[in-house]
Design an enzyme around this catalytic site. Structure first.
Site, mmCIF file in Angstrom:
data_model
loop_
_atom_site.group_PDB
_atom_site.id
_atom_site.type_symbol
_atom_site.label_atom_id
_atom_site.label_comp_id
_atom_site.label_asym_id
_atom_site.label_seq_id
_atom_site.Cartn_x
_atom_site.Cartn_y
_atom_site.Cartn_z
ATOM 1 N N SER A 471 66.803 54.956 71.885
ATOM 2 C CA SER A 471 67.344 54.523 71.380
ATOM 3 C C SER A 471 68.927 55.281 71.195
ATOM 4 O O SER A 471 69.456 54.655 71.611
ATOM 5 C CB SER A 471 67.210 53.188 70.472
ATOM 6 O OG SER A 471 66.797 54.681 69.612
ATOM 7 N N ASP A 594 72.430 54.380 59.269
ATOM 8 C CA ASP A 594 71.482 55.006 59.556
ATOM 9 C C ASP A 594 71.809 56.770 60.188
ATOM 10 O O ASP A 594 70.606 57.251 59.901
ATOM 11 C CB ASP A 594 70.315 54.726 60.408
ATOM 12 C CG ASP A 594 70.872 55.108 61.990
ATOM 13 O OD1 ASP A 594 71.563 55.141 62.215
ATOM 14 O OD2 ASP A 594 69.683 54.386 62.747
ATOM 15 N N HIS A 597 72.012 56.629 65.202
ATOM 16 C CA HIS A 597 72.739 55.779 66.293
ATOM 17 C C HIS A 597 74.205 55.492 66.017
ATOM 18 O O HIS A 597 74.564 55.790 65.286
ATOM 19 C CB HIS A 597 71.924 54.129 66.104
ATOM 20 C CG HIS A 597 71.084 54.231 65.679
ATOM 21 N ND1 HIS A 597 69.504 54.268 65.419
ATOM 22 C CD2 HIS A 597 69.801 53.314 67.362
ATOM 23 C CE1 HIS A 597 68.301 54.485 65.590
ATOM 24 N NE2 HIS A 597 68.487 53.615 66.898
#
Length: 620
Positions: A471, A594, A597
């Site tokens: 991701s 976080d 990302h």
């Protein structure tokens, strides 16, 4: 971590050496969560606790079953609840208040886990809880560690019923040993069979069925030693030596073997459980020197408070450092605070309740005083009880109000945007795959002859690279295609490293890809296992292989993965490092909440890091 202690300290057959085993185990668990380098496999401490719990609880039940063929479940569960619930409720309540004030992200995750912790099904909640990858981003829930308490609670509910059932038959001891052994073996096989390194290991790690063998191995030891015949004076010292060797072996496993190693799921946990059972057996004799050493005061003090330490250390670590690797002084603060809070909880909450202070006060209130002194004592107890109930009620209501009305916050505030971006990137990659393969044939003939006269942009445009990512790379798909217009970015959410084999194979064998090199952009979601060597072999010696280091500060495998990447890139021909970890160091502006990302600025920096490494290779 909870291990049943009950009243063994007052009993003749109290085993003092267990305190030391328990102390070392909880210290290694704490060290593991602090990300200390000597505790890579510190989570094996939980396995050791399971064995101790299975042994002690079975040892407590067997005499009652031998006498009565049954168990007083009312008394049994009152004792279990007195041991478990007060400390849990205190910790959870304090965590709700503190996180609501200082860390709304942890507060949000705490609220979702509270009920599963209190009712004892947290391990299955973590397995089946349908929370998206993006919502789980960042620091884990500060109640994650309660999965082990749930497994113990479930064991305490089911295994005594099995003991009662088997007590109805002849040859009770032999049958019980046989059935317990078979169940333990089935559990070991289930862990082995269900573990798949290419998938999320939560099902295997948290499952009651795949972890109960440790408790059952402890129960087996209690059954085998039920008659009280343990080491004789002649064999005690031999068992001391065996116990010391096995204890050193356990410490070696916790220091040297990574906690997510395939070995642990394919026999390692079972080996550690058997070693623990043998260590307990080695200290059961009153003449055991090893047992006396393991029962010295500092270890006994920690062992007695091991449940409190286990309960409190993880929320404290997450609240202070988020569970990331920290400086020594932050670690010191976390350790000291854990010690102080655990000691207070043990002294003021756990010990009085475990010793029956509630029942004693109720008996005093219900009694009919015969003297003036007894009457005064009753009045004092009533007043004190009213104040205590009032305070507990107010605290409980306040905690419920917090859960109901305090605004929630997630590590990734714009989850919907990220999910839409994932869908968009998937479609764009599919389009690029077909168009890129058509262009590759035409470009290959002239590429080698002209590369010396091309600009950087022309070199990048001429390349047909395949990026296999998770991701993080997914968020930078647009920037990747802007820099590498004829390359392919195949990235997806929650992708594991070992999935790269099938992805690469599908491009080569099904889509006819025959490009210039592969970029490995995985490593944030789990251990590398054998991904690098296997994929390098699949590429062949002539195709360049680029590996991106991981920036995932909340992941326990970040350091070990990056170390493996550095070493592999250094030692392997035609393999090149893209050091995103180093390039992003100190750049908080590159990351969303976080810290893994990417922001828009982070996406640009991420692709610039790839671009620079690729150009350095192809300019040669």
């Amino acid at each position: 971590m909870k291990t049943e202690n009950n009243n063994y300290g007052k009993q003749k057959n109290y085993i003092q050496g267990i305190d030391g085993i328990r102390a070392f185990s909880v210290l290694m668990v704490v060290a593991y969560h602090l990300k200390l380098p000597f505790a890579k496999g510190g989570l094996l401490g939980v396995t050791i606790f399971f064995v101790i719990s299975g042994f002690l609880i079975t040892r407590i039940l067997l005499p009652e079953i031998a006498r009565t063929k049954t168990i007083d479940f009312k008394n049994f569960w009152i004792r279990r609840l007195r041991r478990l619930l007060p400390a849990i409720l205190t910790m959870v309540t304090a965590l709700i208040f503190v996180s609501a004030i200082f860390n709304r992200v942890l507060f949000t995750k705490t609220c979702s886990d509270v009920l599963s912790v209190i009712l004892g099904y947290n391990n299955w909640w973590q397995i089946f809880n349908d929370v998206s990858y993006f919502e789980n981003a960042g620091a884990p829930s500060p109640l994650t560690h309660c999965w082990s308490l749930a497994i113990e609670a479930q064991f305490y509910l089911i295994y005594p019923l099995l003991l009662i059932f088997l007590a109805k038959f002849r040859n009770r001891k032999r049958n019980t040993i046989l059935i317990t052994f078979i169940l333990a073996l089935i559990s070991i096989v289930l862990m082995w069979a269900l573990f798949d390194p290419s998938k999320d290991p939560s099902r295997v790690y948290y499952g009651t069925d795949t972890r109960v063998f440790s408790l059952l191995i402890g129960a087996l030891l209690a059954l085998i030693s039920e008659d009280g015949k343990v080491n004789s004076e002649k064999t005690t010292h031999y068992w001391d030596v065996i116990g010391v060797v096995l204890f050193v072996g356990l410490l070696y496993m916790m220091v040297m073997i990574d906690g997510y190693s395939s070995f642990l799921y394919r026999g390692g946990q079972a080996i550690a459980s058997i070693m623990t059972a043998l260590i307990i057996f080695s200290v059961m004799s009153e003449n055991s020197i090893f047992g006396r050493v393991m029962g010295i005061f500092p270890l006994k003090w920690i062992g007695d408070r091991s449940y409190s330490i286990y309960l409190w250390h993880y929320p404290i670590i997450l609240l202070i450092s988020g569970g990331k690797k920290s400086s020594w002084w932050i670690i010191l603060v976390e350790v000291l605070l854990t010690g102080v809070v655990s000691a207070i909880s043990y002294q003021l909450i756990e010990t009085p309740v475990r010793h029956g202070i509630i029942k004693k006060n109720i008996d005093i209130i219900k009694a009919h005083p015969r003297t003036r002194g007894e009457r005064r004592r009753q009045i004092r107890t009533i007043r004190r009880s009213i104040k205590t109930v009032f305070v507990i009620t107010i605290i409980g209501i306040t905690a419920i109000v917090c859960i109901a009305f305090v605004p929630r916050e997630k590590s990734l505030n714009d989850i919907e945007k990220l999910q839409v971006q994932a869908q968009k990137a998937k479609k764009l990659t599919e389009q690029k795959t077909s168009s890129t393969n058509e262009k590759t044939t035409n470009q290959d003939a002239s590429k080698d002859a002209t590369v010396a006269y091309q600009t950087d942009e022309e070199i990048l445009e001429s390349l047909n690279l395949l990026l296999i990512g998770d991701s993080i790379a997914l968020g930078a798909t647009d920037e990747f295609y802007a820099a590498f217009p004829n390359s392919i970015c195949d990235a997806a959410v929650s992708r594991y490293t070992t999935e790269s084999f099938a992805i690469y194979g599908s491009y080569v064998n099904e889509k006819g890809w025959n490009g210039d090199g592969v970029i490995f952009a995985l490593g944030s979601n789990g251990l590398l296992y054998d991904s690098l060597g296997t994929l390098r072999e699949m590429l062949g010696a002539d195709r360049p292989f680029f590996i991106i280091t991981a920036r995932a500060p909340y992941a326990s495998w970040e350091e070990s993965n990056n170390k493996e990447i550095y070493e592999f890139a250094e030692a392997t021909d035609n393999t090149y490092l893209i050091d995103w970890y180093k390039a992003s160091e100190g750049h908080s502006e590159y990351f969303v909440g976080d810290e893994t990302h990417l922001t828009d600025e982070g996406c640009k920096a991420y692709i610039d890091c790839i671009r620079a490494a690729v150009l350095q290779v192809y300019k040669k």
